[in-house]
Write a protein that holds these residues in place. Structure first.
Motif, PDB file in Angstrom:
ATOM      1  N   PHE A 173     -13.829  -1.349  12.314  1.00  0.00           N
ATOM      2  CA  PHE A 173     -14.819  -0.588  13.065  1.00  0.00           C
ATOM      3  C   PHE A 173     -15.691  -1.407  14.012  1.00  0.00           C
ATOM      4  CE2 PHE A 173     -17.202  -1.036   8.957  1.00  0.00           C
ATOM      5  CZ  PHE A 173     -18.371  -1.611   9.424  1.00  0.00           C
ATOM      6  N   PRO A 174     -16.023  -2.689  13.738  1.00  0.00           N
ATOM      7  CA  PRO A 174     -16.829  -3.403  14.742  1.00  0.00           C
ATOM      8  C   PRO A 174     -16.129  -3.500  16.091  1.00  0.00           C
ATOM      9  CG  PRO A 174     -16.950  -4.536  12.638  1.00  0.00           C
ATOM     10  CD  PRO A 174     -15.868  -3.508  12.511  1.00  0.00           C
ATOM     11  N   LEU A 175     -14.838  -3.844  16.091  1.00  0.00           N
ATOM     12  CA  LEU A 175     -14.113  -3.991  17.348  1.00  0.00           C
ATOM     13  C   LEU A 175     -13.896  -2.639  18.015  1.00  0.00           C
ATOM     14  CD1 LEU A 175     -12.925  -6.125  19.155  1.00  0.00           C
ATOM     15  CD2 LEU A 175     -10.777  -5.954  17.899  1.00  0.00           C
ATOM     16  N   ALA A 176     -13.542  -1.633  17.231  1.00  0.00           N
ATOM     17  CA  ALA A 176     -13.357  -0.301  17.802  1.00  0.00           C
ATOM     18  C   ALA A 176     -14.637   0.198  18.463  1.00  0.00           C
ATOM     19  CB  ALA A 176     -12.911   0.679  16.718  1.00  0.00           C
ATOM     20  N   ILE A 177     -15.762  -0.060  17.817  1.00  0.00           N
ATOM     21  CA  ILE A 177     -17.044   0.439  18.319  1.00  0.00           C
ATOM     22  C   ILE A 177     -17.481  -0.304  19.572  1.00  0.00           C
ATOM     23  CG2 ILE A 177     -19.510   0.457  17.745  1.00  0.00           C
ATOM     24  CD1 ILE A 177     -18.661   1.355  14.907  1.00  0.00           C
ATOM     25  N   VAL A 178     -17.339  -1.637  19.605  1.00  0.00           N
ATOM     26  CA  VAL A 178     -17.767  -2.342  20.821  1.00  0.00           C
ATOM     27  C   VAL A 178     -16.858  -2.010  22.003  1.00  0.00           C
ATOM     28  CG1 VAL A 178     -18.879  -4.252  19.611  1.00  0.00           C
ATOM     29  CG2 VAL A 178     -16.489  -4.470  20.331  1.00  0.00           C
ATOM     30  N   CYS A 179     -15.652  -1.537  21.720  1.00  0.00           N
ATOM     31  CA  CYS A 179     -14.767  -1.085  22.804  1.00  0.00           C
ATOM     32  C   CYS A 179     -15.152   0.289  23.326  1.00  0.00           C
ATOM     33  CB  CYS A 179     -13.312  -1.077  22.329  1.00  0.00           C
ATOM     34  SG  CYS A 179     -12.576  -2.718  22.148  1.00  0.00           S
ATOM     35  N   GLY A 180     -16.161   0.921  22.714  1.00  0.00           N
ATOM     36  CA  GLY A 180     -16.673   2.193  23.216  1.00  0.00           C
ATOM     37  C   GLY A 180     -16.212   3.411  22.459  1.00  0.00           C
ATOM     38  N   ASN A 181     -15.462   3.228  21.369  1.00  0.00           N
ATOM     39  CA  ASN A 181     -15.006   4.351  20.557  1.00  0.00           C
ATOM     40  C   ASN A 181     -16.058   4.729  19.517  1.00  0.00           C
ATOM     41  OD1 ASN A 181     -11.990   4.370  21.427  1.00  0.00           O
ATOM     42  ND2 ASN A 181     -12.377   2.238  20.841  1.00  0.00           N
ATOM     43  N   THR A 182     -15.884   5.891  18.929  1.00  0.00           N
ATOM     44  CA  THR A 182     -16.628   6.255  17.731  1.00  0.00           C
ATOM     45  C   THR A 182     -15.639   6.284  16.566  1.00  0.00           C
ATOM     46  OG1 THR A 182     -16.405   8.605  18.302  1.00  0.00           O
ATOM     47  CG2 THR A 182     -18.437   7.485  18.941  1.00  0.00           C
ATOM     48  N   PHE A 183     -16.147   6.162  15.340  1.00  0.00           N
ATOM     49  CA  PHE A 183     -15.278   5.800  14.220  1.00  0.00           C
ATOM     50  C   PHE A 183     -15.561   6.640  12.991  1.00  0.00           C
ATOM     51  CE2 PHE A 183     -13.146   3.084  11.184  1.00  0.00           C
ATOM     52  CZ  PHE A 183     -12.199   2.391  11.938  1.00  0.00           C
ATOM     53  N   VAL A 184     -14.467   6.997  12.283  1.00  0.00           N
ATOM     54  CA  VAL A 184     -14.562   7.596  10.952  1.00  0.00           C
ATOM     55  C   VAL A 184     -13.818   6.676   9.988  1.00  0.00           C
ATOM     56  CG1 VAL A 184     -14.077   9.577   9.485  1.00  0.00           C
ATOM     57  CG2 VAL A 184     -14.648   9.929  11.907  1.00  0.00           C
ATOM     58  N   LEU A 185     -14.534   6.154   9.008  1.00  0.00           N
ATOM     59  CA  LEU A 185     -13.960   5.243   8.022  1.00  0.00           C
ATOM     60  C   LEU A 185     -13.753   5.981   6.710  1.00  0.00           C
ATOM     61  CD1 LEU A 185     -13.216   2.351   6.994  1.00  0.00           C
ATOM     62  CD2 LEU A 185     -15.644   2.105   6.395  1.00  0.00           C
ATOM     63  N   LYS A 186     -12.530   5.852   6.158  1.00  0.00           N
ATOM     64  CA  LYS A 186     -12.275   6.329   4.798  1.00  0.00           C
ATOM     65  C   LYS A 186     -11.912   5.130   3.935  1.00  0.00           C
ATOM     66  CE  LYS A 186      -9.219   7.177   2.111  1.00  0.00           C
ATOM     67  NZ  LYS A 186      -9.718   6.855   0.737  1.00  0.00           N
ATOM     68  N   PRO A 187     -12.897   4.569   3.223  1.00  0.00           N
ATOM     69  CA  PRO A 187     -12.605   3.427   2.349  1.00  0.00           C
ATOM     70  C   PRO A 187     -11.905   3.879   1.074  1.00  0.00           C
ATOM     71  CG  PRO A 187     -14.905   4.041   2.149  1.00  0.00           C
ATOM     72  CD  PRO A 187     -14.308   4.955   3.187  1.00  0.00           C
ATOM     73  N   SER A 188     -11.470   2.924   0.277  1.00  0.00           N
ATOM     74  CA  SER A 188     -10.858   3.268  -1.001  1.00  0.00           C
ATOM     75  C   SER A 188     -11.883   3.930  -1.907  1.00  0.00           C
ATOM     76  CB  SER A 188     -10.300   2.021  -1.673  1.00  0.00           C
ATOM     77  OG  SER A 188      -9.863   2.334  -2.987  1.00  0.00           O
ATOM     78  N   GLU A 189     -11.476   5.010  -2.527  1.00  0.00           N
ATOM     79  CA  GLU A 189     -12.359   5.706  -3.467  1.00  0.00           C
ATOM     80  C   GLU A 189     -12.506   4.934  -4.776  1.00  0.00           C
ATOM     81  OE1 GLU A 189      -8.194   7.472  -3.968  1.00  0.00           O
ATOM     82  OE2 GLU A 189      -9.452   6.599  -2.390  1.00  0.00           O
ATOM     83  N   ARG A 190     -11.714   3.858  -4.963  1.00  0.00           N
ATOM     84  CA  ARG A 190     -11.832   3.070  -6.193  1.00  0.00           C
ATOM     85  C   ARG A 190     -13.040   2.143  -6.171  1.00  0.00           C
ATOM     86  NH1 ARG A 190      -5.554   1.057  -7.027  1.00  0.00           N
ATOM     87  NH2 ARG A 190      -4.609   3.120  -7.237  1.00  0.00           N
ATOM     88  N   ASP A 191     -13.431   1.672  -4.977  1.00  0.00           N
ATOM     89  CA  ASP A 191     -14.595   0.779  -4.871  1.00  0.00           C
ATOM     90  C   ASP A 191     -15.316   1.037  -3.537  1.00  0.00           C
ATOM     91  OD1 ASP A 191     -12.518  -0.253  -3.374  1.00  0.00           O
ATOM     92  OD2 ASP A 191     -12.551  -2.245  -4.270  1.00  0.00           O
ATOM     93  N   PRO A 192     -15.993   2.182  -3.434  1.00  0.00           N
ATOM     94  CA  PRO A 192     -16.544   2.619  -2.143  1.00  0.00           C
ATOM     95  C   PRO A 192     -17.908   2.053  -1.788  1.00  0.00           C
ATOM     96  CG  PRO A 192     -16.942   4.302  -3.791  1.00  0.00           C
ATOM     97  CD  PRO A 192     -16.162   3.208  -4.487  1.00  0.00           C
ATOM     98  N   GLY A 193     -18.596   1.432  -2.741  1.00  0.00           N
ATOM     99  CA  GLY A 193     -20.001   1.085  -2.528  1.00  0.00           C
ATOM    100  C   GLY A 193     -20.238   0.092  -1.412  1.00  0.00           C
ATOM    101  N   ALA A 194     -19.425  -0.968  -1.341  1.00  0.00           N
ATOM    102  CA  ALA A 194     -19.661  -2.018  -0.346  1.00  0.00           C
ATOM    103  C   ALA A 194     -19.482  -1.491   1.069  1.00  0.00           C
ATOM    104  CB  ALA A 194     -18.721  -3.202  -0.596  1.00  0.00           C
ATOM    105  N   ALA A 195     -18.442  -0.701   1.308  1.00  0.00           N
ATOM    106  CA  ALA A 195     -18.189  -0.183   2.659  1.00  0.00           C
ATOM    107  C   ALA A 195     -19.326   0.712   3.124  1.00  0.00           C
ATOM    108  CB  ALA A 195     -16.863   0.578   2.693  1.00  0.00           C
TER     109      ALA A 195
END
Length: 512
Positions: A173-195
């Motif tokens: 997401f950092p690279l996608a965002i600085v390129c001007g996109n918007t982002f939806v992240l789906k992290p692993s549901e096994r360990d979601p806290g850090a993301a």
């Protein structure tokens, strides 16, 4: 905002709940809750809200609404947000590493290394003004100028695995965002806290609401991202069967897709190798992060029987001091695997290797860990006499298991590697420059190390394997990442002189 959000539903079970982040706001919508384990002690530590289709669609809508203004934001201003984000990641590193350890089981020093590699990708994204500079040619024809621009795609999505809950999202997401996109992240549901916590830090750095959204979910959430027409591109890291599914589904719905899959990474040990250094680095590369790395070195290929005998003896000796245990004890070398089901799967591969004729030199099944009797542990395991037809060789074990194979020549070793369906990473241990050059030139693997056990590229190069380790034409992060998250548009411009009327031209124009 807090990475873990308490709700009445969670309080009733006396467990914290990890929710979503949509439009810059915490959201706890869930069509069900799922347990998140602390694998070090084998107990449920929290719950995560599993998003249904409507919640994912709300995140996509928030990203779509934020896109026009974010696209129009100058790259230098986008980069300034990333500079502040980098500082916040460093300032909150202990909290991020604690979340990684508590939900994944990764030892604190390993979690810190993961986070540092993620921060390096943020630093690369800070170069957005340079990365997005256009190509310009003046006077390609009489009074005609031409240039190429790299424009954002729109709403893009990332689906990330459990084994690097902070680093892999930071690949995306950092690279996608600085390129001007918007982002939806789906992290692993096994360990979601850090993301989720990392995403909140990015908003604290000044990211406008809706530019980055986080939804926790399972296959329903994934399928919504893969099929929704508002999502223009999907990045994925995970197992090969799922990578293949993600790629096929996304591209069938007209999306750009990069899907990184599994691996079976081999290390060739030549007779002239510095064996002490080879053994030391093999131990770390095989057992670090409990082997739950797509770049883990899981197979050592010894060239020559004598090399194999010396290698196995030295590995077994070095493994006597390996220490497996809880994430919060920095003296441990590695921690548990992610779930009891995964522990049983890893043990099943060890069992199958033994049944099929391999020799278990160091047996990591059923280790005793003081104070953690219910944790999901597999100790470091060394298996000798492995053959290409064995189940444990054909499959990605994804656990702390190192297998040894023996061949007569370097070419036999290379043929063995080339024949495997995966082509993610490999390395060779040798003092022979000619052998190393031949190996790196001819091996059919995407990332190659010469006396380097984990040839993971730095942030300003790109990460990706060959064969069934990568689906798509562009690798992750680095220069390929910029190209993946942008579209090239080439513009040719001419301003005719006032009062000059030009006749029609029916032949193909040729400039110059």
């Amino acid at each position: 905002m807090n990475a873990v959000i308490d709700t009445n539903a969670a309080a009733a079970n006396d467990l914290p709940l990890t929710g979503h982040l949509i439009g810059g706001r915490p959201v706890t919508d869930a069509h069900r809750l799922q347990e998140v384990w602390n694998p070090s002690i084998g107990e449920v530590g929290s719950r995560v809200a599993i998003a249904g289709k409507a919640t994912v669609e709300a995140a996509i809508a928030a990203a779509q609404a934020a896109f026009p203004a974010w696209r129009a934001t100058p790259p230098a201003k986008r980069a300034r947000v990333m500079f502040r984000f980098r500082d916040l990641l460093e300032q909150n590193a202990d909290r991020i590493c604690e979340l990684i350890g508590r939900e994944h089981g990764k030892i604190a020093h390993d979690a810190a290394g993961e986070l540092q590699r993620g921060i390096e990708n943020v630093e690369f994204a800070c170069a957005a003004p340079q990365l997005l500079k256009s190509e310009y040619s003046r006077n390609v024809g009489p009074g005609i100028d031409s240039w190429s621009e790299f424009q954002p795609l729109g709403v893009v999505a990332g689906i990330t695995p459990f084994n690097f809950p902070a680093m892999v999202p930071l690949w995306m997401f950092p690279l996608a965002i600085v390129c001007g996109n918007t982002f939806v992240l789906k992290p692993s549901e096994r360990d979601p806290g850090a993301a989720l916590y990392v995403a909140e830090l990015l908003h604290e750095a000044g990211l406008p609401p809706g530019v980055l959204n986080v939804v926790n979910g399972d296959k329903e959430a994934v399928d919504t991202l893969l099929t929704d027409p508002r999502v223009q591109a999907v990045s994925f890291v995970g197992s090969t069967p799922i990578a293949e599914y993600v790629y096929a589904t996304a591209t069938a719905h007209g999306k750009r897709c990069q899907a990184l899959g599994g691996a079976k990474n081999h290390a060739i040990v030549m007779p002239d190798a510095d064996l002490d250094n080879a053994v030391s680095s093999l131990i770390g590369a095989a057992f670090g992060s409990s082997g739950e790395r797509c770049m883990a070195l899981s197979v050592a290929v010894a060239v020559g029987e004598d090399t194999g005998d010396r290698l196995v003896a030295a590995l077994a000796k070095a493994m006597e001091t390996l220490k497996v245990g809880a994430f919060d004890d920095g003296s441990n070398d590695f921690g548990p695997v992610i779930t009891p089901q995964h522990r049983d799967k890893v043990v099943g591969f060890i069992d199958s290797a033994q049944r099929q004729g391999a020799r278990i030199v160091v047996d990591g099944r059923g280790p005793k860990v003081d104070g953690c009797a219910h944790g999901f542990y597999v100790g470091g395991t060394l298996i000798d006499g492995v053959r290409p037809d064995m189940d444990s060789y054909r499959s990605e074990i994804f656990g702390p298991v190192l297998q040894v194979m023996r061949v007569g020549t370097m070419q036999e070793a290379m043929d063995l590697i080339d024949a495997h369906e995966y082509g993610n990473g490999t390395c060779i241990y040798t003092r022979d420059g000619e052998a190393a050059r031949y190996f790196s030139d001819h091996i059919k693997v995407g990332m190659v190390g010469i006396n380097v056990p984990l040839p993971v590229p730095v942030a300003y190069h790109s990460f990706g394997g060959w064969k069934r380790s990568l689906f798509g034409d562009l690798s992750a992060y680095g220069p390929d990442g910029v190209r993946f998250y942008t579209r090239r548009k080439t513009i040719t411009q001419r301003w005719p002189s006032a009062g000059v009327r030009e006749g029609s031209q029916f032949s193909m124009p040729a400039f110059g």
